[in-house]
Motif scaffolding. Structure first.
Motif, PDB file in Angstrom:
ATOM      1  N   PRO A  46       0.831  -1.091   0.136  1.00 25.21           N
ATOM      2  CA  PRO A  46       0.007   0.080   0.014  1.00 25.21           C
ATOM      3  C   PRO A  46       0.674   1.088  -0.081  1.00 25.21           C
ATOM      4  N   MET A  47       2.204   1.191   0.082  1.00 25.05           N
ATOM      5  CA  MET A  47       2.902   2.385  -0.015  1.00 25.05           C
ATOM      6  C   MET A  47       2.897   3.243  -1.079  1.00 25.05           C
ATOM      7  N   THR A  48       2.921   2.818  -2.317  1.00 22.09           N
ATOM      8  CA  THR A  48       2.645   3.659  -3.555  1.00 22.09           C
ATOM      9  C   THR A  48       1.258   4.170  -3.340  1.00 22.09           C
ATOM     10  N   ASP A  49       0.179   3.533  -3.047  1.00 20.94           N
ATOM     11  CA  ASP A  49      -1.218   3.801  -3.092  1.00 20.94           C
ATOM     12  C   ASP A  49      -1.192   5.063  -1.867  1.00 20.94           C
ATOM     13  N   ILE A  50      -0.361   4.838  -0.924  1.00 19.38           N
ATOM     14  CA  ILE A  50      -0.433   6.055   0.069  1.00 19.38           C
ATOM     15  C   ILE A  50       0.282   7.390  -0.413  1.00 19.38           C
ATOM     16  N   VAL A  51       1.157   7.139  -1.248  1.00 21.77           N
ATOM     17  CA  VAL A  51       1.854   8.301  -1.723  1.00 21.77           C
ATOM     18  C   VAL A  51       0.824   9.028  -2.895  1.00 21.77           C
ATOM     19  N   ASN A  52       0.221   8.440  -3.539  1.00 19.92           N
ATOM     20  CA  ASN A  52      -0.771   8.944  -4.475  1.00 19.92           C
ATOM     21  C   ASN A  52      -1.944   9.644  -3.864  1.00 19.92           C
ATOM     22  N   VAL A  53      -2.154   9.051  -2.613  1.00 21.58           N
ATOM     23  CA  VAL A  53      -3.344   9.712  -1.824  1.00 21.58           C
ATOM     24  C   VAL A  53      -2.690  11.074  -1.344  1.00 21.58           C
ATOM     25  N   ALA A  54      -1.737  11.053  -0.802  1.00 19.82           N
ATOM     26  CA  ALA A  54      -0.807  12.290  -0.493  1.00 19.82           C
ATOM     27  C   ALA A  54      -0.901  13.045  -1.484  1.00 19.82           C
ATOM     28  N   LYS A  55      -0.558  12.781  -2.739  1.00 17.21           N
ATOM     29  CA  LYS A  55      -0.107  13.506  -3.633  1.00 17.21           C
ATOM     30  C   LYS A  55      -1.475  14.647  -4.179  1.00 17.21           C
ATOM     31  N   GLU A  56      -2.670  14.076  -3.861  1.00 16.44           N
ATOM     32  CA  GLU A  56      -3.940  14.756  -3.869  1.00 16.44           C
ATOM     33  C   GLU A  56      -4.017  15.912  -2.856  1.00 16.44           C
ATOM     34  N   GLU A  57      -3.420  15.538  -1.640  1.00 15.81           N
ATOM     35  CA  GLU A  57      -3.515  16.640  -0.660  1.00 15.81           C
ATOM     36  C   GLU A  57      -2.472  17.643  -0.807  1.00 15.81           C
ATOM     37  N   ALA A  58      -1.152  17.188  -1.153  1.00 21.56           N
ATOM     38  CA  ALA A  58      -0.262  18.234  -1.696  1.00 21.56           C
ATOM     39  C   ALA A  58      -0.552  19.210  -2.606  1.00 21.56           C
ATOM     40  N   LYS A  59      -1.515  18.894  -3.481  1.00 17.32           N
ATOM     41  CA  LYS A  59      -1.960  19.718  -4.703  1.00 17.32           C
ATOM     42  C   LYS A  59      -2.833  20.774  -4.141  1.00 17.32           C
ATOM     43  N   LYS A  60      -3.395  20.789  -3.032  1.00 19.93           N
ATOM     44  CA  LYS A  60      -4.185  21.634  -2.439  1.00 19.93           C
ATOM     45  C   LYS A  60      -3.330  22.778  -2.020  1.00 19.93           C
ATOM     46  N   ASP A  61      -2.083  22.776  -1.646  1.00 23.30           N
ATOM     47  CA  ASP A  61      -1.068  23.778  -1.504  1.00 23.30           C
ATOM     48  C   ASP A  61      -0.275  23.988  -2.422  1.00 23.30           C
ATOM     49  N   GLY A  62      -0.282  23.592  -3.783  1.00 22.60           N
ATOM     50  CA  GLY A  62       0.220  23.924  -4.657  1.00 22.60           C
ATOM     51  C   GLY A  62       1.474  23.139  -5.165  1.00 22.60           C
ATOM     52  N   TRP A  63       1.540  22.278  -4.643  1.00 27.29           N
ATOM     53  CA  TRP A  63       2.778  20.893  -4.803  1.00 27.29           C
ATOM     54  C   TRP A  63       2.314  19.918  -5.625  1.00 27.29           C
ATOM     55  N   ASP A  64       3.389  19.379  -6.406  1.00 27.69           N
ATOM     56  CA  ASP A  64       3.034  18.268  -7.493  1.00 27.69           C
ATOM     57  C   ASP A  64       3.857  17.175  -6.851  1.00 27.69           C
ATOM     58  N   VAL A  65       3.361  15.994  -6.286  1.00 28.41           N
ATOM     59  CA  VAL A  65       4.185  14.947  -5.853  1.00 28.41           C
ATOM     60  C   VAL A  65       4.119  13.981  -6.836  1.00 28.41           C
TER      61      VAL A  65
END
Length: 275
Positions: A46-65
């Protein structure tokens, strides 16, 4: 004619200087574009899945994971050490510390994310009591995971480790082995295959890897009872970038409410949030 020519030349020169001046001013006003891409190396669900969830959260602050997916347990640390990525999410602290020691690296844990439910699996036996004498048990070959695997067997009374070694025990630290168990040291990524070997009675593994043979912790005949937070799968960066804006933003996204809820909802059988 001569006066007219000189006037035209002076006018052209003046206009040219004005244009150059404006161009220079324009260059000064242009600011270099801020690097808003955060590269994170990871290996498997699930590590890669979690990174992708965090990616959507980071977008809210203008970051691209940007997820950089690898296929083994070496690349993600090598890439981070060599500054090819900003962070990785694939390991626990003891494994990271071993890498630092062996490779003279400076990796650091930024944030524990989840505790994996680890344990032993058997295709032939339903309980530990059924494990016969002189049985073959497959455990991880790397030191950090070997100690964890042996600690579980020690806790269950299948072996007796030297007092005080805890999760740092090795095969040399086994003082008593009443069942005369034969231990097979296998690379962590190959333990799932060892499960199907006909002469292997029991195999230690993580949910992410035992999933290869369609098993979950519900199928384990022995699970770890004591959670040691050192073994939490963690977000890792380097000493030189741990205080950067990128890592601060990534930590916020990885330890967000969205990630916690995702782990609890989608991976409750295999993982427990560590934050």
């Amino acid at each position: 004619m001569k006066k007219s020519f000189k006037y035209v030349m002076l006018l052209g020169l003046t206009l040219g200087l004005v244009a150059c001046g404006k161009a220079e001013e324009s260059k000064k006003e242009e600011k270099p574009k801020e690097d808003k891409i955060i590269k994170v190396a990871s290996q498997a669900p699930p590590m890669t899945d979690i990174v992708n969830v965090a990616k959507e959260e980071a977008k809210k602050d203008g970051w691209d994971v940007e997820l950089v997916q690898v296929t083994d347990n070496i690349q993600y640390n090598e890439m981070l050490k060599n500054k090819e990525v900003d962070a990785n999410f694939a390991q626990h602290k003891p494994y990271m510390m071993k890498f630092n020691q062996e490779k003279d690296a400076n990796l650091v844990v930024i944030q524990p994310i989840y505790n994996a439910k680890v344990g032993y699996y058997s295709k032939d036996y339903k309980s530990v009591d059924e494990i016969p004498d002189k049985a073959k048990i497959a455990i991880p070959s790397d030191v950090s995971n070997e100690g964890r695997a042996l600690a579980i067997l020690n806790e269950q009374g299948l072996i007796k480790l030297k007092d005080g070694v805890g999760f740092n025990g090795t095969l040399k630290d086994i003082e008593k082995n009443p069942k005369q168990i034969e231990f097979l040291s296998v690379d962590l990524l190959n333990l799932a295959e060892a499960y199907n070997e006909k002469d292997v009675a029991m195999v230690y593994n993580y949910p992410a890897y035992i999933a290869k043979v369609s098993l979950t912790p519900d199928d384990a005949i022995l699970l770890e009872n004591t959670v040691d937070e050192r073994f939490a799968i963690s977000l890792v960066a380097r000493e030189d970038n741990q205080d950067s804006e990128k890592i601060k933003a990534l930590k916020k996204a990885m330890a967000s409410k969205a990630v916690k809820e995702y782990i609890e909802k989608e991976h409750s059988k295999t993982a427990i949030p560590a934050f």
